[in-house]
Design a protein around this motif. Structure first.
Motif, short mmCIF file in Angstrom:
data_model
loop_
_atom_site.label_atom_id
_atom_site.label_comp_id
_atom_site.label_asym_id
_atom_site.label_seq_id
_atom_site.Cartn_x
_atom_site.Cartn_y
_atom_site.Cartn_z
N GLY A 600 0.83 -1.19 0.00
CA GLY A 600 0.00 0.00 0.00
C GLY A 600 0.87 1.25 0.00
N PRO A 601 0.34 2.36 -0.47
CA PRO A 601 1.11 3.61 -0.42
C PRO A 601 1.51 3.98 1.00
N GLY A 602 0.67 3.63 1.97
CA GLY A 602 1.03 3.88 3.37
C GLY A 602 2.18 3.01 3.83
N ASP A 603 2.26 1.80 3.29
CA ASP A 603 3.39 0.92 3.60
C ASP A 603 4.69 1.52 3.10
N LEU A 604 4.66 2.04 1.87
CA LEU A 604 5.86 2.67 1.32
C LEU A 604 6.25 3.88 2.16
N GLU A 605 5.28 4.67 2.53
CA GLU A 605 5.53 5.86 3.34
C GLU A 605 6.21 5.51 4.66
N SER A 606 5.70 4.48 5.34
CA SER A 606 6.25 4.11 6.64
C SER A 606 7.64 3.51 6.51
N ARG A 607 7.90 2.78 5.44
CA ARG A 607 9.23 2.18 5.26
C ARG A 607 10.26 3.22 4.84
N ILE A 608 9.86 4.21 4.09
CA ILE A 608 10.78 5.31 3.78
C ILE A 608 11.18 6.03 5.06
N GLU A 609 10.22 6.27 5.92
CA GLU A 609 10.51 6.94 7.19
C GLU A 609 11.45 6.11 8.05
N ARG A 610 11.18 4.81 8.13
CA ARG A 610 12.06 3.92 8.89
C ARG A 610 13.47 3.90 8.30
N ALA A 611 13.55 3.84 6.98
CA ALA A 611 14.85 3.78 6.31
C ALA A 611 15.66 5.03 6.59
N GLU A 612 15.02 6.20 6.55
CA GLU A 612 15.73 7.45 6.83
C GLU A 612 16.32 7.42 8.24
N TRP A 613 15.54 6.94 9.19
CA TRP A 613 16.00 6.85 10.58
C TRP A 613 17.17 5.87 10.70
N LEU A 614 17.03 4.68 10.11
CA LEU A 614 18.06 3.66 10.24
C LEU A 614 19.33 4.01 9.48
N LEU A 615 19.19 4.67 8.33
CA LEU A 615 20.38 5.11 7.60
C LEU A 615 21.14 6.16 8.39
N GLY A 616 20.41 7.05 9.06
CA GLY A 616 21.07 8.03 9.93
C GLY A 616 21.79 7.36 11.08
N ALA A 617 21.15 6.34 11.66
CA ALA A 617 21.79 5.60 12.75
C ALA A 617 23.04 4.87 12.26
N ALA A 618 22.95 4.28 11.07
CA ALA A 618 24.11 3.57 10.51
C ALA A 618 25.27 4.53 10.29
N ASP A 619 24.99 5.73 9.79
CA ASP A 619 26.05 6.71 9.58
C ASP A 619 26.67 7.11 10.91
N ALA A 620 25.84 7.25 11.96
CA ALA A 620 26.36 7.59 13.28
C ALA A 620 27.25 6.48 13.82
N LEU A 621 26.88 5.23 13.59
CA LEU A 621 27.70 4.10 14.04
C LEU A 621 29.01 4.02 13.25
N CYS A 622 28.98 4.43 11.99
CA CYS A 622 30.23 4.52 11.22
C CYS A 622 31.21 5.47 11.90
N GLY A 623 30.67 6.57 12.45
CA GLY A 623 31.52 7.52 13.14
C GLY A 623 32.21 6.90 14.34
N VAL A 624 31.49 6.06 15.08
CA VAL A 624 32.09 5.39 16.24
C VAL A 624 33.19 4.43 15.79
N LEU A 625 32.95 3.74 14.68
CA LEU A 625 33.92 2.77 14.16
C LEU A 625 35.06 3.43 13.39
N GLU A 626 34.93 4.76 13.21
CA GLU A 626 35.94 5.55 12.48
C GLU A 626 36.13 5.04 11.06
#
Length: 641
Positions: A600-626
């Motif tokens: 559903g379009p709502g499913d896509l919307e919610s997964r885009i939002e989740r992906a933005e959050w998790l990609l930001g978290a992954a980038d932050a963890l990259c910083g810890v791992l240098e």
């Protein structure tokens, strides 16, 4: 008791009286007598439409400092924010967004509306505004018993009580079997009532008539059925049409999205109303096939509502129903979870839903929440709720739902995933620095209250060592000293689960071993989609071969080898989600994605939002791992509108 008798400003009194609120309902009077306007703690377990919002407002308006209103759903947050912000002299704020910021500007508001996850995140990130709170209102507190969401609410309340001595807590609940347990845990006065401002009768339909719990009967006029007709659906159509013919609005609950849309299209054939302007407004919100179906139904005064709809469409349906522009909404049970859409009659066609493994009865509390939507003060002379049954189910439905009390609320805190998340949180937030210290913090939870003889140290010991293996905690002296590692600190601050954090770290380390030319946007998306915190995406039997071939084609870009996935089915599902997000980031239209991948379009919307959050978290963890994996940032930028 009258509004004028309360310790409110003349402007607030005038506001309520202009809205027709002059005399308090009995449960509201009981809450005042329990001290809700004097800073005392209260648990109000009362039916829907019995005045819980006014009790909440009274608590926050009379508190000696800022108020916080905790909601379970973001959609409900917006609705409550608008309600509170309209109060004279009240400056309200709302926070439901990013989980990695303390939002210090929230301290400027008289009332803040937020989800429990957002409050928990703010506490983890050291938000100072939390310590200045005078009153916290918890809406739908019975969700303490919900897996996933319940433990977060539980820990949030336990932590707030420790951080803010003397904090007033007002908890609003549906009528459940053990509200005294919640009141005892919160050291609050219990206000319990079955009183409703509009009478509600509940019954079971069978063989062209409804037998209600007050002994009354309702004849239902159903035309002769064709052998191909669905008897339950035709009964529902007749029950809905009858309510509308008599000047009411109706909610019809079914088990699935597909059923909600199918029932709406069937009702649209009955020409129950007309809302051409609404249809035009819905059309302007953007059209997918789902949106176009909604628009077509709305022209006849019929709407449908489910999580597969875009949030803008869901909000438009809710508002249109409240404005009486829609005669009926066909919905999945999620609509009953707090959103304010009362009707004269509620029809529950389906009482079972698919759990992923089997068809199971819907919990009694959920059915009572649906039934409670019937009967609107100042709008309806009565409310009716009807469960559609037949000769084989009518007695079971009556015993199971009409005559039975809702289930007792039990803590879900001992769930291993919840324990890992919250053990890490209390250590990373410096609330505890030892195994015994963690147990002491958790001694204030609802779980501890319900299990007074349990050993909390034993409960968390294995979890502490699991977190050490995940590189999230450092342990000394067998648990006498605990501290969060840099990875643990960042994982907690980003509000991802330790399981997700460890999975992303594994993915980042694998990326460091890959040929640079093979590290692509697909790589970044596969890493974050194959985590505990990404929403599942349905993988149909017909799609497996296609996804398998896609995974083989792009195998060099993925961090998990096809033969090494712990659960190949789960990993292939993650690949599907990653593929959808990648194609969206490359400009594929929402129509094409919805059509091709059966989401559903709502499913896509919610997964885009989740992906933005998790990609930001992954980038932050990259910083810890240098290390630097620019694809996390690049894909996140492409996903943003």
């Amino acid at each position: 008791m009258h509004v004028r008798d309360l310790p409110l400003s003349s402007a607030l009194v005038a506001h309520y009286e202009d809205a027709g609120i002059e005399e308090l309902y009995p449960p509201q009077t009981a809450a005042v007598e329990a001290g809700v306007a004097n800073g005392d703690r209260v648990v109000a377990a009362i039916p829907t439409a019995s005045g819980k919002t006014f009790i909440a407002e009274l608590a926050m308006l009379t508190a000696d400092g800022p108020g916080l209103y905790i909601v379970p759903l973001r959609a409900l947050a917006r609705e409550k924010y608008e309600t509170f912000d309209s109060l004279p002299g009240v400056n309200a704020g709302i926070s439901t967004g990013d989980f990695d910021a303390p939002d210090e500007d929230l301290g400027e508001y008289d009332i803040v509306v937020a989800t429990s996850e957002k409050v928990d995140s703010a506490i983890r990130n050291g938000a100072s505004w939390v310590e200045n709170l005078a009153c916290v209102v918890v809406d739908e507190v019975h969700l303490l018993g919900a897996p996933g969401r319940g433990p977060t609410l539980e820990v949030t309340l336990a932590t707030l009580q420790r951080r803010v001595p003397g904090l007033q807590i007002v908890a609003l609940s549906a009528t459940v079997d053990n509200p005294e347990d919640i009141a005892s845990w919160l050291d609050a006065e219990l206000v319990q009532s079955t009183w409703r401002p509009v009478s509600l009768r509940t019954g079971v339909y069978c063989e062209r008539e409804v037998e209600f719990d007050d002994g009354s009967m309702l004849a239902v006029d159903i035309p002769p059925l064709d052998p191909n007709d669905d008897g339950d659906t035709e009964a529902t159509v007749s029950l809905v049409a009858d309510a509308i013919d008599n000047g009411g609005q109706c909610l019809a609950f079914v088990r699935s999205r597909r059923e909600a849309e199918a029932l709406a299209e069937r009702l649209a054939e009955e020409e129950l109303g007309s809302a051409p302007n609404l249809a035009d407004e819905l059309q302007e919100l953007g059209g997918t096939m789902t949106g176009r179906r909604l628009t077509d139904c709305a022209r006849t005064g019929v709407g449908f509502h489910h999580a597969g709809l875009r949030s803008t469409h869901r909000m438009a349906v809710e508002n249109a129903f409240r404005e009486k522009r829609l005669a009926v909404i066909c919905a999945t049970p999620t609509l009953a979870a707090g959103v304010n859409v009362p009707a004269r009659r509620v029809v529950i066609r389906d009482q079972k839903r698919y759990t992923g493994e089997e068809m199971a009865w819907i919990p009694v509390l959920d059915v009572h929440q649906m039934c409670g939507r019937a009967g609107r003060p100042h709008l309806d002379p009565y409310g009716e709720a009807v469960l559609v049954g037949d000769e084989t189910t009518k007695d079971d439905l009556r015993v199971r739902y009409v005559e039975a009390d809702a289930e007792a609320i039990h803590s879900q805190f001992a769930d291993p995933e919840a324990l890992r998340t919250h053990v890490l949180s209390v250590v990373a937030s410096d609330f505890a620095d030892s195994l015994d210290g963690v147990a002491d913090v958790f001694s204030a939870t609802y779980y501890a209250h319900q299990n007074p003889d349990g050993d909390l140290t034993d409960l968390v010991r294995d979890v502490v060592f699991e977190l050490s293996e995940l590189e999230m905690l450092e342990i000394e002296g067998g648990g006498e000293s605990l501290s969060a590692t840099p990875l643990g600190l960042q994982t907690s601050r980003q509000y991802i689960s330790p399981t997700t954090g460890a999975s992303i770290v594994d993915g980042i380390r694998t990326i460091q071993t890959m040929d640079e030319k093979n590290v692509t946007a697909r790589t970044a998306l596969e890493v974050i989609c194959d985590t505990h915190d990404m929403l599942d995406t349905y993988l149909g039997n017909r799609e497996r071969a296609v996804m398998y071939q896609y995974a083989r084609t792009h195998a060099a870009e993925f961090t998990t080898a096809m033969g090494e996935a712990e659960s190949f089915e789960q990993w292939l599902t993650a690949v599907k989600t990653a593929r959808i997000l990648h194609e969206w980031s490359q400009g594929v239209s929402i129509d094409d994605l919805v059509d091709q991948y059966r989401i559903g379009p709502g499913d896509l919307e919610s997964r885009i939002e989740r992906a933005e959050w998790l990609l930001g978290a992954a980038d932050a963890l990259c910083g810890v791992l240098e290390v630097d994996v620019p694809q996390f940032r690049e894909v996140r930028a492409l996903l943003s509108p």
